[in-house]
Design an enzyme around this catalytic site. Structure first.
Site, mmCIF file in Angstrom:
data_model
loop_
_atom_site.group_PDB
_atom_site.id
_atom_site.type_symbol
_atom_site.label_atom_id
_atom_site.label_comp_id
_atom_site.label_asym_id
_atom_site.label_seq_id
_atom_site.Cartn_x
_atom_site.Cartn_y
_atom_site.Cartn_z
ATOM 1 N N ARG A 1 0.835 -1.323 0.068
ATOM 2 C CA ARG A 1 -0.085 0.011 0.186
ATOM 3 C C ARG A 1 0.829 1.279 -0.022
ATOM 4 N NH1 ARG A 1 -2.138 1.199 4.257
ATOM 5 N NH2 ARG A 1 -1.026 -0.235 5.503
ATOM 6 N N LYS B 1 -8.761 -2.689 0.362
ATOM 7 C CA LYS B 1 -8.490 -1.827 1.378
ATOM 8 C C LYS B 1 -9.437 -0.472 1.401
ATOM 9 C CE LYS B 1 -6.106 -4.201 4.255
ATOM 10 N NZ LYS B 1 -6.824 -4.993 5.469
ATOM 11 N N HIS C 1 -10.988 -4.785 11.913
ATOM 12 C CA HIS C 1 -9.587 -5.713 10.953
ATOM 13 C C HIS C 1 -9.271 -6.710 12.044
ATOM 14 C CE1 HIS C 1 -5.262 -5.200 9.463
ATOM 15 N NE2 HIS C 1 -6.163 -6.087 8.823
ATOM 16 N N SER D 1 0.017 -7.330 11.641
ATOM 17 C CA SER D 1 1.083 -8.389 10.744
ATOM 18 C C SER D 1 1.879 -8.858 11.422
ATOM 19 C CB SER D 1 1.602 -7.434 9.510
ATOM 20 O OG SER D 1 2.253 -8.385 8.911
ATOM 21 N N LYS E 1 -2.611 -13.747 13.410
ATOM 22 C CA LYS E 1 -4.035 -13.876 13.164
ATOM 23 C C LYS E 1 -4.490 -14.593 12.494
ATOM 24 C CE LYS E 1 -5.331 -9.661 11.285
ATOM 25 N NZ LYS E 1 -5.908 -10.148 10.186
ATOM 26 N N THR E 2 -3.906 -14.851 11.236
ATOM 27 C CA THR E 2 -4.332 -15.830 10.223
ATOM 28 C C THR E 2 -4.047 -17.522 10.709
ATOM 29 O OG1 THR E 2 -4.278 -14.137 8.363
ATOM 30 C CG2 THR E 2 -4.227 -16.633 7.878
ATOM 31 N N ASP F 1 -9.861 -11.468 7.905
ATOM 32 C CA ASP F 1 -9.252 -10.079 7.833
ATOM 33 C C ASP F 1 -10.287 -8.856 8.031
ATOM 34 O OD1 ASP F 1 -6.845 -8.415 7.475
ATOM 35 O OD2 ASP F 1 -7.449 -7.932 5.441
ATOM 36 N N ARG G 1 1.900 -11.820 -1.954
ATOM 37 C CA ARG G 1 0.569 -12.212 -1.625
ATOM 38 C C ARG G 1 -0.050 -13.172 -2.365
ATOM 39 N NH1 ARG G 1 -1.813 -9.425 3.226
ATOM 40 N NH2 ARG G 1 -0.259 -8.172 3.656
#
Length: 541
Positions: A58, A198, A217, A235, A239-240, A254, A320
């Site tokens: 980003r 996003k 988020h 990040s 989390k994932t 997400d 990604r």
């Protein structure tokens, strides 16, 4: 809607005089077009490999929100750069001129699985692979939902457009312009597809709080008893990984909303990091790299064998993969579930101070939510091993148009209304800071998390952490009790006390910007600067 609007997805009504418009092309047609145009290549197993060029992430400093009478008192301007309505008008006119006669791809999609609160969006792309990407990431309407589709926002993504800072009031040739009044997002000068995803999150973060709905988020999973859990985390915090539990259904990884109806995924797909992904650690995500339909950004591939090298970061550290959530075996088909029973805030504390798990009061939960803390290793150069603290309000400050206190207050109300248990989980270091200690064992983290989610941790004995004031279990079945008290894992207890006071000070300094926006009981949830004296003697080794 007129016949012409049906054919072009409503572009003519926006003043866009396009050439050929490909409306709602499905995955197979887009795949074929991507290869025909040379926008991507096919890897072993069928995944699509693309490169984003200069921008591999980003462009946060190039994002601007129109500041007008509508947004003046609504947007958190300390965190959101502004653009004047006049500059945005010029930008929009130049975007339309740039699109004249061009071949464009239009997708009509929904942001949000909850049919009562979902957002119909029109996404206009000049790259066919961008159209496939966003078709994966948002929610595709049922066949009968296209008739009369009324887009509430339009997102236009033109990588070939180069902005002029003087003419458009931006910073560089790259621009992401958001106009909430005109319901437009304009993205130019970048091929990184995540900007589109996003942008939808930003729109929902602005619209939903006014309806009493909390945008988050976070990842969400749910057990057989509809015992949903929310996982916040920046990040690198897990989390994932931690939400991908084979014994629980993945609602999403997400972005979610929390309404009176329960939790709902904003998306219809996943956008996972691929760098150094392993089959052993994350088999479900790894499998998508060998799956037809997956879009792999900046993943290195052997041009002859078409075999991927997920460890090669020469194109990007932020490589990604985008794929539909249906690619994950235990994913929810509806993207919705009931009210949560647990809320988990993940942090990777590279200072080695935080316990592996702690129970938070609602006030502490709001404090840590506004803080959004994790720590990262400060680089990979030889001899550089000092951790660096990272604070990102609401665990997603770059996407928060409103003031964090507004989201925090809404979260606190929902926690209280639904009697949600809140936890802080440290997936970082124990036995010392990075460079001295070691990473928290994933087996221990999963055992503690399972005990929290199944309710067994409620009956544990707790101690109050002298630095942060939250409650820490003294013993948990299947977990080495020593790691539950971080200080006991350090060989140098004085060094621990010094580092703990330093970290507490970082929290307090960071929170100063929120103090005037929260109630006294939230301010009282702050950590202590001075470590309380121990009342018992330590056992000699």
């Amino acid at each position: 809607m007129s016949n012409s609007e049906v054919r072009d997805g409503g572009l003519e009504s926006l003043g866009i005089k396009a050439g050929t418009v490909h409306l709602n092309w499905n995955e197979a047609r887009l795949y074929e077009e991507i290869i025909r145009r040379g926008e991507g290549e096919i890897a072993e197993g069928g995944a699509l490999v693309v490169k984003t060029g200069e921008h591999t992430g980003r462009s946060a400093k190039d994002k601007f929100t129109v500041r007008d009478a509508h947004t003046e008192d609504q947007v958190w301007w300390d965190n959101n750069a502004s653009i004047s309505p006049e500059h945005f008008s010029t930008l929009w006119n130049d975007f339309r001129a740039h699109m004249e006669g061009k071949e464009l791809f239009v997708q009509q999609l929904f942001g949000g699985a909850d049919k009562e609160h979902r957002l119909p969006v029109r996404v206009v792309n000049e790259l066919s692979w961008h159209s496939l990407f966003i078709r994966h990431l948002l929610r595709v309407p049922a066949a009968d939902e296209y008739e009369g589709f009324d887009a509430q926002f339009t997102i236009v993504n033109l990588p070939s457009f180069k902005a002029d800072p003087e003419r458009h009031g931006c910073r560089s040739e790259t621009v992401i312009g958001v106009d909430f009044e005109r319901k437009l997002v304009l993205i130019g000068g970048t091929s990184y597809a995540g900007e589109t995803k996003k942008s939808v999150f930003t729109i929902l973060n602005y619209l939903l709080p006014a309806k009493g709905i909390m945008p988050m988020h976070c990842s969400v999973n749910v057990g057989e008893d509809d015992d949903a859990a929310i996982f916040f985390g920046l990040s690198g915090t897990g989390k994932t990984t931690l939400s991908a539990d084979a014994s629980r259904t993945l609602v999403g990884d997400d972005e979610h909303g929390w309404s009176a109806n329960g939790l709902f995924n904003f998306e219809g797909g996943c956008y996972a990091k691929m760098i150094r992904l392993s089959d052993e650690a994350e088999p479900e995500i790894f499998a998508t790299t060998k799956m037809w339909g997956t879009v792999l950004e900046n993943v290195v591939m052997d041009p002859q064998t078409r075999v991927l090298d997920l460890d090669d970061a020469s194109l990007a550290e932020n490589s990604r993969g985008a794929y539909p959530i249906s690619a994950i075996p235990n994913a929810s088909e509806t993207g919705t579930c009931g009210q949560p029973k647990n809320l988990v805030m993940l942090t990777c504390d590279a200072f080695g101070i935080m316990p592996p798990i702690a129970k938070l009061t609602p006030a502490q939960a709001m404090y840590h939510f506004l803080s959004g803390y994790t720590a990262k290793v400060a680089g990979t150069e030889k001899g550089v091993n000092e951790p660096a603290a990272t604070f990102s309000a609401c665990f997603g400050a770059p996407f928060m148009p409103r003031h964090p206190a507004e989201y925090g207050a809404l979260l606190r109300e929902l926690i209280a209304e639904h009697n949600v248990d809140c936890w802080l989980v440290n997936t970082g270091w124990t036995g010392g800071a990075y460079g001295t200690g070691h990473r928290m064992p994933i087996k221990a983290t999963r055992a503690l998390l399972n005990a929290a989610l199944d309710g067994s941790l409620k009956g544990a004995n707790y101690r109050e952490d002298p630095n942060f004031g939250f409650m820490v279990p003294v013993a948990v079945d299947g977990v080495d009790a020593s790691i539950l008290d971080p200080r006991s894992t350090w060989s140098d207890k004085t060094a621990y006390d010094t580092q703990a006071a330093k970290l507490a000070g970082m929290f307090i300094e960071n929170f100063k910007k929120f103090e005037d926006h929260v109630q006294p009981y939230v301010r009282a949830a702050a950590p202590k600067l001075q470590v309380e004296a121990r009342q018992v003697e330590e056992f000699a080794e």
